[in-house]
Design a protein around this motif. Structure first.
Motif, PDB file in Angstrom:
ATOM      1  N   PHE A  77       0.984  -1.176  -0.006  1.00 39.32           N
ATOM      2  CA  PHE A  77       0.103  -0.099  -0.141  1.00 39.32           C
ATOM      3  C   PHE A  77       0.791   1.231   0.061  1.00 39.32           C
ATOM      4  O   PHE A  77       1.852   1.186   0.711  1.00 39.32           O
ATOM      5  CB  PHE A  77      -0.838  -0.092   1.193  1.00 39.32           C
ATOM      6  CG  PHE A  77      -2.032  -1.001   1.261  1.00 39.32           C
ATOM      7  CD1 PHE A  77      -3.285  -0.743   0.804  1.00 39.32           C
ATOM      8  CD2 PHE A  77      -1.862  -2.191   1.844  1.00 39.32           C
ATOM      9  CE1 PHE A  77      -4.234  -1.765   0.339  1.00 39.32           C
ATOM     10  CE2 PHE A  77      -2.819  -3.068   1.821  1.00 39.32           C
ATOM     11  CZ  PHE A  77      -4.308  -2.746   1.060  1.00 39.32           C
ATOM     12  N   PHE A  78       0.591   2.080  -1.080  1.00 41.10           N
ATOM     13  CA  PHE A  78       1.472   3.227  -0.828  1.00 41.10           C
ATOM     14  C   PHE A  78       0.619   4.650  -1.706  1.00 41.10           C
ATOM     15  O   PHE A  78      -0.053   4.084  -2.688  1.00 41.10           O
ATOM     16  CB  PHE A  78       2.831   3.159  -1.572  1.00 41.10           C
ATOM     17  CG  PHE A  78       2.783   2.610  -2.914  1.00 41.10           C
ATOM     18  CD1 PHE A  78       3.054   3.596  -4.183  1.00 41.10           C
ATOM     19  CD2 PHE A  78       2.501   1.575  -3.365  1.00 41.10           C
ATOM     20  CE1 PHE A  78       2.832   3.491  -5.563  1.00 41.10           C
ATOM     21  CE2 PHE A  78       2.591   1.215  -4.746  1.00 41.10           C
ATOM     22  CZ  PHE A  78       2.871   2.057  -5.713  1.00 41.10           C
ATOM     23  N   LYS A  79       0.527   5.845  -1.441  1.00 36.02           N
ATOM     24  CA  LYS A  79       0.108   6.860  -2.174  1.00 36.02           C
ATOM     25  C   LYS A  79      -1.538   6.401  -2.402  1.00 36.02           C
ATOM     26  O   LYS A  79      -1.890   6.723  -3.568  1.00 36.02           O
ATOM     27  CB  LYS A  79       0.739   6.787  -3.305  1.00 36.02           C
ATOM     28  CG  LYS A  79       0.686   8.471  -3.824  1.00 36.02           C
ATOM     29  CD  LYS A  79       1.637   8.728  -5.119  1.00 36.02           C
ATOM     30  CE  LYS A  79       1.196  10.217  -5.767  1.00 36.02           C
ATOM     31  NZ  LYS A  79       2.122  10.317  -6.966  1.00 36.02           N
ATOM     32  N   GLY A  80      -2.250   5.776  -1.408  1.00 35.05           N
ATOM     33  CA  GLY A  80      -3.736   5.527  -1.785  1.00 35.05           C
ATOM     34  C   GLY A  80      -3.815   4.366  -2.659  1.00 35.05           C
ATOM     35  O   GLY A  80      -4.857   4.136  -2.806  1.00 35.05           O
TER      36      GLY A  80
ATOM     37  N   LEU B  24      -2.670   2.856   8.035  1.00 34.23           N
ATOM     38  CA  LEU B  24      -3.212   1.837   7.254  1.00 34.23           C
ATOM     39  C   LEU B  24      -4.231   2.545   6.197  1.00 34.23           C
ATOM     40  O   LEU B  24      -4.962   3.663   6.653  1.00 34.23           O
ATOM     41  CB  LEU B  24      -3.643   0.642   7.924  1.00 34.23           C
ATOM     42  CG  LEU B  24      -2.810  -0.285   8.665  1.00 34.23           C
ATOM     43  CD1 LEU B  24      -3.806  -1.231   9.562  1.00 34.23           C
ATOM     44  CD2 LEU B  24      -1.751  -0.923   7.788  1.00 34.23           C
ATOM     45  N   PRO B  25      -4.522   1.921   5.083  1.00 28.00           N
ATOM     46  CA  PRO B  25      -5.471   2.468   4.206  1.00 28.00           C
ATOM     47  C   PRO B  25      -6.908   2.167   5.063  1.00 28.00           C
ATOM     48  O   PRO B  25      -7.059   1.254   5.697  1.00 28.00           O
ATOM     49  CB  PRO B  25      -5.422   1.587   2.812  1.00 28.00           C
ATOM     50  CG  PRO B  25      -4.003   0.995   2.912  1.00 28.00           C
ATOM     51  CD  PRO B  25      -3.670   0.856   4.480  1.00 28.00           C
ATOM     52  N   THR B  26      -7.737   3.144   4.717  1.00 34.14           N
ATOM     53  CA  THR B  26      -9.076   3.193   5.294  1.00 34.14           C
ATOM     54  C   THR B  26      -9.831   1.827   5.422  1.00 34.14           C
ATOM     55  O   THR B  26     -10.397   1.319   6.294  1.00 34.14           O
ATOM     56  CB  THR B  26      -9.866   4.177   4.745  1.00 34.14           C
ATOM     57  OG1 THR B  26      -9.337   5.487   4.947  1.00 34.14           O
ATOM     58  CG2 THR B  26     -11.298   4.349   5.485  1.00 34.14           C
ATOM     59  N   GLU B  27     -10.044   1.177   4.137  1.00 35.06           N
ATOM     60  CA  GLU B  27     -10.461  -0.028   4.048  1.00 35.06           C
ATOM     61  C   GLU B  27      -9.943  -1.320   4.810  1.00 35.06           C
ATOM     62  O   GLU B  27     -10.502  -2.022   5.494  1.00 35.06           O
ATOM     63  CB  GLU B  27     -10.472  -0.736   2.735  1.00 35.06           C
ATOM     64  CG  GLU B  27      -9.262  -1.033   2.049  1.00 35.06           C
ATOM     65  CD  GLU B  27      -8.666   0.147   1.405  1.00 35.06           C
ATOM     66  OE1 GLU B  27      -7.927  -0.219   0.460  1.00 35.06           O
ATOM     67  OE2 GLU B  27      -8.699   1.562   1.642  1.00 35.06           O
TER      68      GLU B  27
END
Length: 388
Positions: free
Chosen positions: A78-81, A247-250
């Motif tokens: 995960f990076f930059k959304g 962490l990403p939202t999901e």
């Protein structure tokens, strides 16, 4: 006492070497400074390369690993959304990784050794190797107030970075290469289901985050912290909140939190010593090298050292040839330096290196390139699953 191989250190490298030797009828004694309970109480990682899985099968300590280990065929970035996946099984001709804790490997090796009747001396104090540059190597130790001596053909120093084996060599006979990173990992182990069925690497502008696991019901999470951070400044609630923020939202929304079984801060560093052999004494595992955990190479390097040394010893006792023994250091260091390079690359790619925005721009460009190039993904996957 007399034996063929005296093994200093009862961690995974020492016990694996002992098991391989024992299976071939090569007498050996393991000396461990701590108690068996202390060794099994040490919490360590356990992401196993394909070659490590194969070596544990060869050592005949694989049955529980096959039942309880978690096979991974890729990992997530995960990076930059963005969310991406490296399908390393597809990219490496079928190689996998196995999640199975180092403590469990050590337990399996200890159980096999007890069944075989081989000698392990726990709580051995003041262990010291002698005369390994000459023709009569021996090891002394103290137990219950008495001094004992083991005469042997060879000594295996598997006693970790702070062990006596490397210290016994003398600074004039060894070259050490070291780099300390300006950050560490704050880790939390919890009895909760993993947030993902595959390992997650997360590049965040405020620092790296890693989601891993030990089993289907036990999870291990890490976040990057400054090197001078204090564990007492971190409550469990603060850790979970910071992990979710990175962490990403999901992913954060499905994260299950729980009480910490263990929390610790580990500094990151790279260390390699050359050579790894001194007369009749051979270093293996953390006694000879340390890599940051980002590339999951530490345990795997120790296993490969033990297998390489076993192959050389077996060849000597079967043929009388010292060729493989003489080549031990060069053989191991070729793999060690490649693993050190990969671990350094992964560490500098995912962690916040400084407040200079140039560093993050270059990191994001490297990540973008990696995900747009099959050749770059294949190179990452080849190194991640381990070089033969």
């Amino acid at each position: 006492m007399k034996t063929k191989v005296a093994i200093i250190g009862g961690g995974p490298a020492g016990h694996l070497l002992g098991q391989l030797l024992q299976n071939q009828g090569i007498d050996n004694i393991i000396l461990e400074a701590k108690s068996k309970e202390y060794v099994l109480g040490r919490i360590r990682a356990g992401v196993l390369e394909q070659s490590t899985v194969d070596i544990l099968r060869e050592a005949r300590v694989h049955e529980r690993m096959e039942r309880e280990g978690l096979i991974h065929e890729g990992f997530k970035l995960f990076f930059k959304g963005r969310s991406e996946r490296i399908p390393f099984k597809e990219l490496t001709g079928g190689k996998i990784m196995m999640v199975y804790g180092q403590t469990e490997i050590t337990r399996d090796l200890m159980d096999a050794r007890e069944t075989s009747g081989a000698t392990t001396i726990y709580e051995a104090e003041n262990v010291t190797p002698h005369d390994f540059h000459g023709g009569s190597p021996r090891v002394t130790y103290e137990k219950n107030g008495e001094t004992h001596e083991i005469h042997c053909d060879f000594i295996a120093g598997c006693d970790g970075f702070h062990g006596v084996s490397r210290r016994s060599v003398g600074a004039e006979n060894i070259t050490e290469y070291e780099y300390a990173y300006p950050f560490g990992w704050l880790g939390l182990l919890a009895e909760v289901p993993p947030v993902s069925d595959e390992i997650i690497y997360c590049h965040h502008e405020d620092g790296y985050a890693l989601c891993s696991m030990r089993s289907k019901n036990r999870s291990r999470y890490y976040i990057q912290v400054p090197i001078d951070e204090k564990l007492e400044d971190w409550s469990e609630e603060r850790f979970w909140a910071e992990l979710k923020r990175r962490l990403p939202t999901e992913v954060a929304q499905r994260l299950i939190t729980g009480p910490a079984l263990e929390m610790s801060i580990a500094p990151l560093r790279s260390f390699v010593c050359e050579p790894m052999q001194f007369g009749s004494m051979f270093l293996a595992g953390d006694a000879a090298h340390i890599v940051p955990p980002t590339g999951a190479k530490g345990l795997n390097l120790a296993v490969c050292d033990a297998k390489t040394l076993f192959d050389a010893l077996e060849d000597f006792y079967q043929t009388g040839s010292r060729t493989k023994l003489n080549d031990y250091s060069a053989t191991c260091l070729d793999r060690v330096w490649k693993a050190a390079r990969f671990s350094w690359w992964m560490t500098t790619l995912f962690h916040k290196l400084s407040d200079n925005p140039f560093h993050r721009k270059v990191q994001l460009a490297e990540l973008e390139y990696t995900m747009s190039s099959m050749a770059a993904q294949a190179a990452l996957a080849e190194n991640f699953v381990g070089l033969d």
